[in-house]
Motif scaffolding. Sequence first.
Motif, mmCIF file in Angstrom:
data_model
loop_
_atom_site.group_PDB
_atom_site.id
_atom_site.type_symbol
_atom_site.label_atom_id
_atom_site.label_comp_id
_atom_site.label_asym_id
_atom_site.label_seq_id
_atom_site.Cartn_x
_atom_site.Cartn_y
_atom_site.Cartn_z
ATOM 1 N N GLU A 131 -9.546 1.011 -0.787
ATOM 2 C CA GLU A 131 -8.727 0.260 0.164
ATOM 3 C C GLU A 131 -9.333 0.086 1.556
ATOM 4 O O GLU A 131 -8.641 -0.333 2.471
ATOM 5 N N LEU A 177 -8.156 6.220 -1.752
ATOM 6 C CA LEU A 177 -7.962 5.209 -0.707
ATOM 7 C C LEU A 177 -9.306 4.798 -0.109
ATOM 8 O O LEU A 177 -9.567 3.606 0.100
ATOM 9 N N THR A 211 -8.924 -1.171 8.358
ATOM 10 C CA THR A 211 -8.242 0.090 8.021
ATOM 11 C C THR A 211 -8.894 1.169 8.883
ATOM 12 O O THR A 211 -10.107 1.361 8.839
ATOM 13 N N LEU A 269 0.841 -1.209 0.000
ATOM 14 C CA LEU A 269 0.000 0.000 0.000
ATOM 15 C C LEU A 269 0.874 1.255 0.000
ATOM 16 O O LEU A 269 0.600 2.227 -0.700
#
Lengths: 247, 180, 353
Positions: free
Chosen positions: C237, C233, C283, C157
């Motif tokens: 992600e 992001l 995350t 990442l």
Amino acid sequence: MKQVFQKPESLKDVQTHFCPGCSHGSVHRLAAEAMDEFGIRAETIGVASVGCSVFLYSYFDVDVIEAPHGRAPAVATGAKRARPDRIVFTYQGDGDLAAIGTAEIIHAANRGEDITVIFVNNTTYGMTGGQMAPTTMVGQKTSTSPYGRDQNKDGYPIRMAELLAQLEGVGFSARVAVNSPKNVMQAKKLMKTAFQYQVEKKGFSFIEVLAVCPTNWGMSPLAANEHLGNEMIPYFPLGVYRNTSNL
Amino acid sequence: MRHDVFIAGYGGQGVLLAGNLLSYAAIHEGKNVSFFPAYGVEKRGGSAMCTIVFAEGDTGSPVVGHPSASIILNQLSFDKYAAKVKAGGVCIINSSLVNCEGIDLPDVKLVKVPMNQIALELGDLRMVNMVACGAYVAATGALARPSLEEALKKTLPERNHRLIPANIKAIEAGAAAAQG
Amino acid sequence: MSTKLFVKGNEAVAMAAIEAGCRYYFGYPITPQSDIPEYLSRELPPLGGEFIQAESEVAAINMLLGASATGVRCMTSSSGPGISLKQEGISFMAGSELPGVIVDIMRQGPGLGGIDASQADYWQATRGGGHGGYRIIVLAPSSVQEMYDLTMQAFDLSDIYRIPVMVLADSVIGQMKESIVANPRPVTELPAKDWAVRGRREGQSQNVVKSLKLGDGEMEAFHWKMHARYQELADKECRWEELQTDDATLVVTAFGSAARIARTAVAMAREEGLKVGLLRPITLFPFPQKAYTQLTRHCKRLLDIELNTGQMIDDVRLSVAKDAEVEFYGRPPGAGSLPTPEELLEQIKKHYS
């Protein structure tokens, strides 16, 4: 016609932002000449510090990393360990190296990092407007020592070349000045030695350059150079303080 | 099936090694394992404890409020932790050092094993943790004893592998004592 | 079945870094993360790597900056007070768009605090702890297996988005040993690091890694560029785990070690017939807002559990907006004050209706 003088290849063909009479131009030139002599321009990584020296990348034709204030020796350590076949140098002023970055320079030197540190000592913080530096002379008036540096409250100016010469990790430590042709010739020679240490992998090299800051000193360039010779050199003696490989 | 076991004693009794041994035995049986250590700030002589959870599936929380099994190696740990064992659980105590006269643990199976005495009779007090592990597998049936013997190879550093037979004896003696 | 190893959380981080191709580590000892530098000081040199025990956390993060600028994978790790010292360097790395992995095994604070488990530094990690207004990717493992897997992903990442990545755990996850599978490094297509400072070589243009931006409009353009990257992001992600949320009337939300304890509390609640689920952000930045948006279509009550007095709850509340009630149970850390699953079950029952 025979060319007798030209710009070093390691410097870009641009005008600098430095004030009239500033020593940075001379020191840049000396470093660039040393790089030219060893033919290392394309292999070199410069580490810029915070201060007037931050624009290293605008003048040197080499790859550059910009470090936080005082941290250039740590940044250079990371770069050199990752790319041991490259030449890595830092270019730092007195506030950067001898105040906020004291821990980083001492320990990089003590580890014997295979890097070259160019330390420009003009006894003041140039970029922020002439404040008191760790190397400011006793009695010197600056914007934060308006009554002059008082050794009882502010301590004495630090002699970095001598201090680092005490460390076993250091290969080379010297102090030069760029206030007169004679001193510039000697500075050129020792600047080359400083880089030679790294080229030949002989260990950490440190070169302190006594410099002028006419703008913040409130002097003409001529008077500033005279001041350097009369006031600074007696306190910061020129010479080689450590030279383990006798280069 | 999810098993949890809490082990406590003082530093030097091999609490963490016992936890590692049970963990490796469970891994040997194909289970998932969580081993959660806790100890005082002292390097030696303080309290030491750990929790081991093993399961075919998710081990879940490594922190267990009321363990289904506890191995208690000294009096201090007994006074502090024995009452936490959950109803229907097992509390295995080192009766050489723990006096549990007059203490009532309702719905908890109390297994008293004179671990110091057994270890000394086998020739080395340091094997008190092996005696404890043997007692645990015999009292709970949560792990097979041969898995423990297999786990010794992983738990002990190679230079101490010559001690494996002695440790196996201690495990067996602990198991026998727990079966009474 | 792959062989299972029995590994401490901190060691799993170090193992994964090596598997991910990281050969440069710079750090400073601090409890409860010292297993990481100890492991790497032993394992990196034989691999031709470099381990430096720096003079300070400040120096360590700047060594990371220098190594990363030359294009190599590198890592540092620390805890509370040390992470505070690193903020200067993290800000400069963010400003210079440098990758790099920073592991934070949280301890208690403020100040010297204590060494037991804590989630005191959620804010510091997710808000960009240094100056200038930046974000970094923050991954929150909840098991030793995830310590391994997420550390490996952190390097990818970081390289893909040119943003520092923090792996945020605490001493529960760092000191715990678990059976794990040491997965091999996944094959990921990574962008070339043509920006790296390696010596310009003949015929190549000069590369400069810097954060000073004085040109007209240069800084504003940089901030909007980073803003767009943060949006990207958030789109691509976000990671989270949901457990039995489909029919849940109460969903517990927690990260890292608190989520680990909550898992068992949720399982206990289910055994008693309560319709309770778990939503665990993996995350923390980008925060998985969309998971909460979806959830609140059918679940109107959440119970946020943290080992602090409420930090992630800010993001939870922003995510659910007015679509659900958010209750809170916090256990600010301290020796002997880790909540047990039984205690969390009580809280679940209290808020379950």
